[in-house]
Design a protein around this motif. Structure first.
Motif, PDB file in Angstrom:
ATOM      1  N   SER A  15      45.552  93.561  35.383  1.00  0.00           N
ATOM      2  CA  SER A  15      46.578  94.595  35.195  1.00  0.00           C
ATOM      3  C   SER A  15      47.267  94.872  36.520  1.00  0.00           C
ATOM      4  N   LEU A  16      48.572  94.957  36.459  1.00  0.00           N
ATOM      5  CA  LEU A  16      49.380  95.319  37.626  1.00  0.00           C
ATOM      6  C   LEU A  16      50.421  96.345  37.183  1.00  0.00           C
ATOM      7  N   HIS A  17      50.392  97.508  37.780  1.00  0.00           N
ATOM      8  CA  HIS A  17      51.325  98.575  37.399  1.00  0.00           C
ATOM      9  C   HIS A  17      52.064  99.061  38.639  1.00  0.00           C
ATOM     10  N   ARG A  18      53.386  98.935  38.599  1.00  0.00           N
ATOM     11  CA  ARG A  18      54.200  99.289  39.753  1.00  0.00           C
ATOM     12  C   ARG A  18      55.311 100.268  39.343  1.00  0.00           C
ATOM     13  N   SER A  19      56.005 100.789  40.348  1.00  0.00           N
ATOM     14  CA  SER A  19      57.096 101.744  40.087  1.00  0.00           C
ATOM     15  C   SER A  19      58.324 101.385  40.917  1.00  0.00           C
ATOM     16  N   ASP A  20      58.723 100.122  40.812  1.00  0.00           N
ATOM     17  CA  ASP A  20      59.895  99.634  41.557  1.00  0.00           C
ATOM     18  C   ASP A  20      61.183  99.725  40.758  1.00  0.00           C
ATOM     19  N   GLY A  21      61.093 100.142  39.488  1.00  0.00           N
ATOM     20  CA  GLY A  21      62.274 100.141  38.633  1.00  0.00           C
ATOM     21  C   GLY A  21      62.337  98.885  37.798  1.00  0.00           C
ATOM     22  N   PHE A  80      44.668  87.079  30.403  1.00  0.00           N
ATOM     23  CA  PHE A  80      45.576  88.075  29.808  1.00  0.00           C
ATOM     24  C   PHE A  80      46.134  88.939  30.933  1.00  0.00           C
ATOM     25  N   ILE A  81      47.450  88.919  31.095  1.00  0.00           N
ATOM     26  CA  ILE A  81      48.105  89.641  32.187  1.00  0.00           C
ATOM     27  C   ILE A  81      48.890  90.810  31.608  1.00  0.00           C
ATOM     28  N   PHE A  82      48.584  92.003  32.098  1.00  0.00           N
ATOM     29  CA  PHE A  82      49.168  93.256  31.621  1.00  0.00           C
ATOM     30  C   PHE A  82      49.981  93.854  32.772  1.00  0.00           C
ATOM     31  N   LEU A  83      51.332  93.792  32.644  1.00  0.00           N
ATOM     32  CA  LEU A  83      52.224  94.238  33.721  1.00  0.00           C
ATOM     33  C   LEU A  83      53.155  95.347  33.240  1.00  0.00           C
ATOM     34  N   THR A  84      53.357  96.334  34.105  1.00  0.00           N
ATOM     35  CA  THR A  84      54.388  97.352  33.841  1.00  0.00           C
ATOM     36  C   THR A  84      55.130  97.635  35.133  1.00  0.00           C
ATOM     37  N   ASN A  85      56.358  98.082  34.969  1.00  0.00           N
ATOM     38  CA  ASN A  85      57.174  98.490  36.116  1.00  0.00           C
ATOM     39  C   ASN A  85      57.911  99.760  35.716  1.00  0.00           C
ATOM     40  N   ALA A  86      57.564 100.871  36.337  1.00  0.00           N
ATOM     41  CA  ALA A  86      58.148 102.161  35.972  1.00  0.00           C
ATOM     42  C   ALA A  86      59.465 102.393  36.681  1.00  0.00           C
ATOM     43  N   PRO A 115      51.434  94.875  20.161  1.00  0.00           N
ATOM     44  CA  PRO A 115      51.941  96.009  19.371  1.00  0.00           C
ATOM     45  C   PRO A 115      51.179  97.306  19.638  1.00  0.00           C
ATOM     46  N   GLU A 116      49.836  97.196  19.854  1.00  0.00           N
ATOM     47  CA  GLU A 116      49.043  98.404  20.071  1.00  0.00           C
ATOM     48  C   GLU A 116      49.393  99.064  21.402  1.00  0.00           C
ATOM     49  N   ILE A 117      49.514  98.280  22.457  1.00  0.00           N
ATOM     50  CA  ILE A 117      49.898  98.829  23.761  1.00  0.00           C
ATOM     51  C   ILE A 117      51.309  99.402  23.707  1.00  0.00           C
ATOM     52  N   CYS A 118      52.197  98.698  23.047  1.00  0.00           N
ATOM     53  CA  CYS A 118      53.589  99.148  22.928  1.00  0.00           C
ATOM     54  C   CYS A 118      53.659 100.499  22.207  1.00  0.00           C
ATOM     55  N   THR A 119      52.823 100.663  21.172  1.00  0.00           N
ATOM     56  CA  THR A 119      52.797 101.931  20.438  1.00  0.00           C
ATOM     57  C   THR A 119      52.281 103.062  21.314  1.00  0.00           C
ATOM     58  N   LEU A 120      51.213 102.805  22.071  1.00  0.00           N
ATOM     59  CA  LEU A 120      50.657 103.823  22.967  1.00  0.00           C
ATOM     60  C   LEU A 120      51.668 104.262  24.019  1.00  0.00           C
ATOM     61  N   LEU A 121      52.496 103.333  24.471  1.00  0.00           N
ATOM     62  CA  LEU A 121      53.488 103.636  25.496  1.00  0.00           C
ATOM     63  C   LEU A 121      54.835 104.061  24.911  1.00  0.00           C
ATOM     64  N   GLU A 122      54.857 104.248  23.586  1.00  0.00           N
ATOM     65  CA  GLU A 122      56.075 104.669  22.879  1.00  0.00           C
ATOM     66  C   GLU A 122      57.251 103.768  23.233  1.00  0.00           C
ATOM     67  N   GLY A 123      57.011 102.464  23.041  1.00  0.00           N
ATOM     68  CA  GLY A 123      58.046 101.489  23.390  1.00  0.00           C
ATOM     69  C   GLY A 123      58.613 100.776  22.195  1.00  0.00           C
ATOM     70  N   LYS A 124      59.532  99.904  22.495  1.00  0.00           N
ATOM     71  CA  LYS A 124      60.151  99.067  21.482  1.00  0.00           C
ATOM     72  C   LYS A 124      60.256  97.660  22.056  1.00  0.00           C
ATOM     73  N   GLY A 125      59.569  96.716  21.402  1.00  0.00           N
ATOM     74  CA  GLY A 125      59.580  95.367  21.938  1.00  0.00           C
ATOM     75  C   GLY A 125      59.198  94.341  20.899  1.00  0.00           C
ATOM     76  N   ASN A 126      59.001  93.135  21.355  1.00  0.00           N
ATOM     77  CA  ASN A 126      58.616  92.048  20.455  1.00  0.00           C
ATOM     78  C   ASN A 126      57.961  90.955  21.288  1.00  0.00           C
ATOM     79  N   GLY A 127      57.239  90.104  20.604  1.00  0.00           N
ATOM     80  CA  GLY A 127      56.573  89.007  21.289  1.00  0.00           C
ATOM     81  C   GLY A 127      56.471  87.783  20.417  1.00  0.00           C
ATOM     82  N   LYS A 128      56.313  86.668  21.080  1.00  0.00           N
ATOM     83  CA  LYS A 128      56.154  85.410  20.370  1.00  0.00           C
ATOM     84  C   LYS A 128      55.335  84.479  21.245  1.00  0.00           C
ATOM     85  N   LYS A 160      52.661 107.359  31.205  1.00  0.00           N
ATOM     86  CA  LYS A 160      51.498 108.183  31.560  1.00  0.00           C
ATOM     87  C   LYS A 160      50.303 107.868  30.655  1.00  0.00           C
ATOM     88  N   ASN A 161      50.527 107.120  29.590  1.00  0.00           N
ATOM     89  CA  ASN A 161      49.441 106.717  28.692  1.00  0.00           C
ATOM     90  C   ASN A 161      48.790 105.403  29.128  1.00  0.00           C
TER      91      ASN A 161
END
Length: 420
Positions: free
Chosen positions: A313-319, A338-344, A368-381, A393-394
């Motif tokens: 997991s890598l979580h950053r706040s660079d925009g 499994f790589i879990f990345l976010t950028n706030a 889908p589960e992570i996206c729901t927890l973060l109140e997001g909208k996305g898709n994957g393939k 914050k979740n």
């Protein structure tokens, strides 16, 4: 019919009689013997005002009648009885503003026509600024300055404005120079009003106007907007010029503080600031790329030593526009991880970007589960899942979800790298 508002545009209050009051959807349509509330037409918006204390926000002309719409106040009974005497009051600030813009439009149109033979096809009276649509391919800054200067001199001279009323067959209508009918509604019948700016033009018009150009105070031509088949000249008249000046001055005062310099140096200071920002962005991009490469190399070294993690997991706040995620994913060589990345976003709103990469089964389950927890909208393939998220914050809940998933399903070593 020539309404009272057209007969005397400076009349602010008027007593008249109710002719009819009809219930319609949402309110009542009321017709009076006469009105000082101008019905929309000729490019000029409707007046606002009151009748018998009831607000009127819409007046439309139908033939020789002005229909006033009064909203239903919740009482089913009609607000007025036929034959009842009522007092009309006009919203004078709105009316006088419209008079200034409309008379100003006549003046600007006439000077463009006289000086450059540019005919006005139409005009628009907006809430902030107005424009005329000229039959011209372009209007230069020099031409704008010439027209503006002439208009303002005529204002200084308090050039008279006269309104005359004629019957349609009155020979006086044809005895002078042929009068234009710009802005005259097609269904106008009965007496015709001719608005004359002394020595400048005479023009048939149904709108309300000032008595002399001095009441316009000033004219400011703002800009030329070229569109397909259009050449729009935007302008301000009277009170709108003063309001714009006040807005510009207030903005100037704020810029003095922000740029730490006076108005004469604003442009140079802004250019210097732009240059500094661009240089800083280049440095930030270089450092972000180097950091992402370093993080990827650390994980690649673990792979080479046989201790590759099952999830990272890598979580950053660079925009969201940061290059970190793309660089990291391009450099890391862990196909089964499994790589879990976010950028706030940098504004602290909790919004940002989510990217998951890994084996298709893991991505399909967790995405889908992570996206729901973060109140997001996305898709994957396949091996990638992307989303825009709104509640970063979740993230602790998401980390727990990932930990539990791999503990129960896969086991193995975990590497969690959290960056801020």
């Amino acid at each position: 019919m020539v309404f009272k508002c057209q007969e005397d545009s400076f009349l602010k209050e008027f007593q008249t009689k109710v002719v009819s009051c009809e219930k319609v959807a949402g309110g009542f349509n009321v017709i009076f013997e006469d009105t000082i509330l101008f019905p929309e037409g000729g490019g000029q918006p409707t007046d606002h005002g009151t009748v018998g204390g009831r607000a009127v926000k819409s007046v439309v002309r139908k033939g020789s009648e002005a229909i006033h719409f009064l909203e239903d106040d919740g009482n089913d009974s009609q607000p007025f009885a036929t034959g009842e005497q009522v007092v009309q009051c006009v919203d004078w600030n709105r009316r006088f503003d419209h008079m200034q813009q409309h008379s100003g439009q006549h003046l600007i149109t006439a000077i463009f026509d006289r000086e450059f033979k540019y005919n006005t096809k139409s005009w628009w009276l907006g809430t902030e600024s107005s424009y005329i649509d000229l039959e011209a391919k372009d209007v230069t800054r020099e031409q704008l300055e010439i027209v503006e200067s002439i208009c303002n001199q005529l204002i200084v001279d308090c050039t008279p404005v006269r309104v005359d009323v004629y019957e349609p067959d009155d020979p006086a209508l044809k005895s002078d120079v042929t009068r234009a009918t710009r802005g005259l509604p097609d269904d106008v019948s009965g007496p015709l009003r001719v608005v004359t700016i002394a020595g400048i033009e005479s023009n048939m018009c149904c709108g309300t106007h000032v008595r002399n150009l001095g009441q316009l105070q000033s004219v400011k031509l703002l800009s030329v907007e070229k569109a397909k088949g259009k050449c729009l000249v935007h302008f301000l008249v009277g009170g709108r010029v003063l309001r714009k000046l006040s807005e510009c001055y207030d903005r100037e005062v704020q810029l003095n503080t922000l740029l730490n310099g006076g108005p004469s140096s604003h442009i140079d200071l802004a250019k210097k600031l732009q240059s500094t920002v661009r240089a800083t962005q280049r440095i930030a991009k270089k450092l972000t790329t180097e950091l992402a490469t370093a993080e990827a190399e650390k994980l690649n070294q673990q792979r080479d030593s046989g201790s590759a993690p099952k999830h990272v997991s890598l979580h950053r706040s660079d925009g969201q526009d940061s290059d970190f995620i793309n660089t990291f994913l391009r450099m890391v060589k862990l196909p089964d991880c499994f790589i879990f990345l976010t950028n706030a976003d940098t504004d602290g709103s909790g919004k940002g970007q989510l990217v998951l990469q890994g084996r298709p089964d893991d991505v399909a389950k967790l995405g889908p589960e992570i996206c729901t927890l973060l109140e997001g909208k996305g898709n994957g393939k396949g091996t990638r899942y992307n989303a825009k998220v709104n509640k970063l914050k979740n993230l602790p809940q998401c980390e727990k979800l990932v930990q539990e998933y791999f503990s129960s399903c896969n086991g193995g070593t975990t590497a969690a790298v959290v960056e801020k």
